[in-house]
Design a protein around this motif. Structure first.
Motif, PDB file in Angstrom:
ATOM      1  N   SER A 189     -52.334  51.153  51.047  1.00  0.00           N
ATOM      2  CA  SER A 189     -53.665  50.558  50.949  1.00  0.00           C
ATOM      3  C   SER A 189     -54.087  50.535  49.484  1.00  0.00           C
ATOM      4  N   ASN A 190     -54.352  49.345  48.966  1.00  0.00           N
ATOM      5  CA  ASN A 190     -54.676  49.177  47.548  1.00  0.00           C
ATOM      6  C   ASN A 190     -56.112  49.570  47.248  1.00  0.00           C
ATOM      7  N   VAL A 191     -56.284  50.349  46.171  1.00  0.00           N
ATOM      8  CA  VAL A 191     -57.615  50.803  45.767  1.00  0.00           C
ATOM      9  C   VAL A 191     -57.735  50.659  44.255  1.00  0.00           C
ATOM     10  N   CYS A 192     -58.790  50.014  43.787  1.00  0.00           N
ATOM     11  CA  CYS A 192     -59.028  49.948  42.348  1.00  0.00           C
ATOM     12  C   CYS A 192     -59.923  51.119  41.936  1.00  0.00           C
ATOM     13  N   PHE A 193     -60.000  51.386  40.633  1.00  0.00           N
ATOM     14  CA  PHE A 193     -60.718  52.563  40.144  1.00  0.00           C
ATOM     15  C   PHE A 193     -62.137  52.666  40.702  1.00  0.00           C
ATOM     16  N   THR A 194     -62.885  51.580  40.640  1.00  0.00           N
ATOM     17  CA  THR A 194     -64.293  51.653  41.013  1.00  0.00           C
ATOM     18  C   THR A 194     -64.517  51.735  42.524  1.00  0.00           C
ATOM     19  N   LYS A 195     -63.458  51.584  43.312  1.00  0.00           N
ATOM     20  CA  LYS A 195     -63.571  51.681  44.770  1.00  0.00           C
ATOM     21  C   LYS A 195     -63.077  53.025  45.311  1.00  0.00           C
ATOM     22  N   VAL A 196     -62.540  53.876  44.440  1.00  0.00           N
ATOM     23  CA  VAL A 196     -62.033  55.170  44.898  1.00  0.00           C
ATOM     24  C   VAL A 196     -63.099  55.980  45.639  1.00  0.00           C
ATOM     25  N   PRO A 197     -64.365  55.998  45.180  1.00  0.00           N
ATOM     26  CA  PRO A 197     -65.381  56.783  45.905  1.00  0.00           C
ATOM     27  C   PRO A 197     -65.620  56.330  47.348  1.00  0.00           C
ATOM     28  N   GLU A 198     -65.148  55.148  47.701  1.00  0.00           N
ATOM     29  CA  GLU A 198     -65.350  54.641  49.062  1.00  0.00           C
ATOM     30  C   GLU A 198     -64.203  54.995  50.007  1.00  0.00           C
ATOM     31  N   VAL A 199     -63.115  55.529  49.482  1.00  0.00           N
ATOM     32  CA  VAL A 199     -61.932  55.801  50.300  1.00  0.00           C
ATOM     33  C   VAL A 199     -62.215  56.904  51.316  1.00  0.00           C
ATOM     34  N   GLU A 200     -61.969  56.601  52.568  1.00  0.00           N
ATOM     35  CA  GLU A 200     -62.123  57.571  53.661  1.00  0.00           C
ATOM     36  C   GLU A 200     -63.452  58.313  53.578  1.00  0.00           C
ATOM     37  N   GLY A 201     -64.516  57.543  53.362  1.00  0.00           N
ATOM     38  CA  GLY A 201     -65.856  58.122  53.349  1.00  0.00           C
ATOM     39  C   GLY A 201     -66.155  58.992  52.146  1.00  0.00           C
ATOM     40  N   GLY A 202     -65.419  58.781  51.059  1.00  0.00           N
ATOM     41  CA  GLY A 202     -65.676  59.553  49.840  1.00  0.00           C
ATOM     42  C   GLY A 202     -65.088  60.945  49.869  1.00  0.00           C
ATOM     43  N   VAL A 203     -63.946  61.118  50.538  1.00  0.00           N
ATOM     44  CA  VAL A 203     -63.350  62.442  50.693  1.00  0.00           C
ATOM     45  C   VAL A 203     -62.862  63.020  49.369  1.00  0.00           C
ATOM     46  N   SER A 204     -62.570  62.158  48.395  1.00  0.00           N
ATOM     47  CA  SER A 204     -62.010  62.635  47.136  1.00  0.00           C
ATOM     48  C   SER A 204     -62.452  61.739  45.993  1.00  0.00           C
ATOM     49  N   LYS A 205     -62.504  62.315  44.794  1.00  0.00           N
ATOM     50  CA  LYS A 205     -62.827  61.539  43.588  1.00  0.00           C
ATOM     51  C   LYS A 205     -61.604  60.822  43.041  1.00  0.00           C
ATOM     52  N   THR A 206     -60.440  61.134  43.587  1.00  0.00           N
ATOM     53  CA  THR A 206     -59.193  60.540  43.103  1.00  0.00           C
ATOM     54  C   THR A 206     -58.313  60.138  44.284  1.00  0.00           C
ATOM     55  N   VAL A 207     -57.337  59.307  43.999  1.00  0.00           N
ATOM     56  CA  VAL A 207     -56.255  59.015  44.943  1.00  0.00           C
ATOM     57  C   VAL A 207     -54.969  59.538  44.311  1.00  0.00           C
ATOM     58  N   PRO A 208     -53.955  59.840  45.120  1.00  0.00           N
ATOM     59  CA  PRO A 208     -53.733  59.389  46.486  1.00  0.00           C
ATOM     60  C   PRO A 208     -54.539  60.167  47.532  1.00  0.00           C
ATOM     61  N   VAL A 209     -54.773  59.454  48.617  1.00  0.00           N
ATOM     62  CA  VAL A 209     -55.324  60.028  49.845  1.00  0.00           C
ATOM     63  C   VAL A 209     -54.500  59.452  50.988  1.00  0.00           C
ATOM     64  N   ILE A 210     -54.141  60.283  51.952  1.00  0.00           N
ATOM     65  CA  ILE A 210     -53.456  59.763  53.138  1.00  0.00           C
ATOM     66  C   ILE A 210     -54.303  60.014  54.371  1.00  0.00           C
ATOM     67  N   ARG A 211     -54.147  59.121  55.339  1.00  0.00           N
ATOM     68  CA  ARG A 211     -54.666  59.345  56.689  1.00  0.00           C
ATOM     69  C   ARG A 211     -53.479  59.361  57.635  1.00  0.00           C
ATOM     70  N   ASP A 212     -53.333  60.470  58.341  1.00  0.00           N
ATOM     71  CA  ASP A 212     -52.275  60.630  59.327  1.00  0.00           C
ATOM     72  C   ASP A 212     -52.944  60.939  60.655  1.00  0.00           C
ATOM     73  N   GLY A 213     -53.208  59.889  61.428  1.00  0.00           N
ATOM     74  CA  GLY A 213     -53.975  60.077  62.649  1.00  0.00           C
ATOM     75  C   GLY A 213     -55.390  60.517  62.315  1.00  0.00           C
ATOM     76  N   GLN A 264     -56.035  63.254  60.603  1.00  0.00           N
ATOM     77  CA  GLN A 264     -55.975  64.101  59.414  1.00  0.00           C
ATOM     78  C   GLN A 264     -56.077  63.256  58.139  1.00  0.00           C
ATOM     79  N   VAL A 265     -56.958  63.673  57.233  1.00  0.00           N
ATOM     80  CA  VAL A 265     -57.096  63.032  55.931  1.00  0.00           C
ATOM     81  C   VAL A 265     -56.807  64.079  54.866  1.00  0.00           C
ATOM     82  N   VAL A 266     -55.887  63.764  53.964  1.00  0.00           N
ATOM     83  CA  VAL A 266     -55.470  64.723  52.935  1.00  0.00           C
ATOM     84  C   VAL A 266     -55.493  64.024  51.583  1.00  0.00           C
ATOM     85  N   SER A 267     -56.045  64.696  50.576  1.00  0.00           N
ATOM     86  CA  SER A 267     -56.062  64.166  49.219  1.00  0.00           C
ATOM     87  C   SER A 267     -55.252  65.078  48.307  1.00  0.00           C
ATOM     88  N   ASP A 268     -54.934  64.563  47.111  1.00  0.00           N
ATOM     89  CA  ASP A 268     -54.172  65.276  46.084  1.00  0.00           C
ATOM     90  C   ASP A 268     -52.681  65.232  46.430  1.00  0.00           C
TER      91      ASP A 268
END
Length: 230
Positions: free
Chosen positions: A38-62, A64-68
């Motif tokens: 899933s493509n994410v640009c810098f200014t859209k990172v805060p929107e990923v998975e409800g703002g779970v992290s300030k950075t990517v990568p982030v994965i969703r596995d069912g 489970q959401v995991v960052s870093d």
């Protein structure tokens, strides 16, 4: 179920360049797990998975959401123990932490001046403004000053990579007889600059060059599927 990987891209979504996201990509491929990028640009990172992290990568596995990237690798290792190991045991995971610390604090410091302007130029205008202001504040230099340090950084790179070079003279991979997550950590740093700069980083007879080329060929040429920056 297919895992979703949120990863950083610039104006061209076909050229993901983040070293940390490449670590996650290689970890997922190593485990042989199906995943969707899933493509994410810098200014859209805060929107990923409800703002779970300030950075990517982030994965969703069912559910489970995991960052870093390291936490993602640790999660994959624990959740999919029947798949090829990313660490080769608890000691290997601890050693990978050291490799990550060295890469983030030493190797990335050299790579920064080589990569930063190329990253900026590959972004959409709204992301360029964010990237310039945030990176200049973090580093304490303008992007132009970083560019001025490019040749010095290139000259320093062979010495910086000496620990990797010496290791690879006695074994084919940083992980030993086969690649492990420690390999993907260092690979991510070199891939970062490969995709944001046309600089020649490694000499043809350098063991690190041979290792990097083999990393690019892993998993049906996954790393090589994105061409080097022109």
């Amino acid at each position: 179920m297919t895992i979703i990987l949120h990863e950083l891209v610039g104006a061209d979504p076909a050229r993901p360049f983040s070293p940390h996201c490449w670590k996650a990509v290689m970890a997922l491929a190593h485990k042989g797990l199906p995943f969707e990028r899933s493509n994410v640009c810098f200014t859209k990172v805060p929107e990923v998975e409800g703002g779970v992290s300030k950075t990517v990568p982030v994965i969703r596995d069912g559910d489970q959401v995991v960052s870093d990237s390291f936490m993602i690798a640790a999660y994959l290792e624990e959740t999919y123990p029947d798949r090829p190991s990313l660490f080769g045991g608890e000691g290997g995971q601890a050693m990978a932490r050291f490799v990550e610390s060295w890469t983030n604090t030493v190797l990335h410091g050299v790579m920064r001046d080589i990569a930063m302007k190329g990253i900026h130029d590959a972004l959409a205008p709204v992301d360029q403004a964010y990237f310039r202001s945030s990176r200049e504040a973090r580093v304490g230099k303008t992007l132009e000053q970083m560019v001025e340090g490019r040749e010095a950084a290139l000259a320093a790179l062979p010495g910086t990579l000496m620990p990797v070079r010496v290791t690879l003279k006695s074994q084919p991979w940083i992980g030993g007889s086969s690649p492990l997550f420690a390999d993907y950590i260092v690979f991510g740093a070199l891939q970062w600059v490969r995709l944001t700069s046309n600089a020649r980083l490694l000499e043809a007879d350098d063991p690190v060059k041979d290792w990097f080329e083999r990393c690019l060929d892993l998993y049906d040429g996954l790393g090589r599927s994105v061409p080097q920056s022109a």
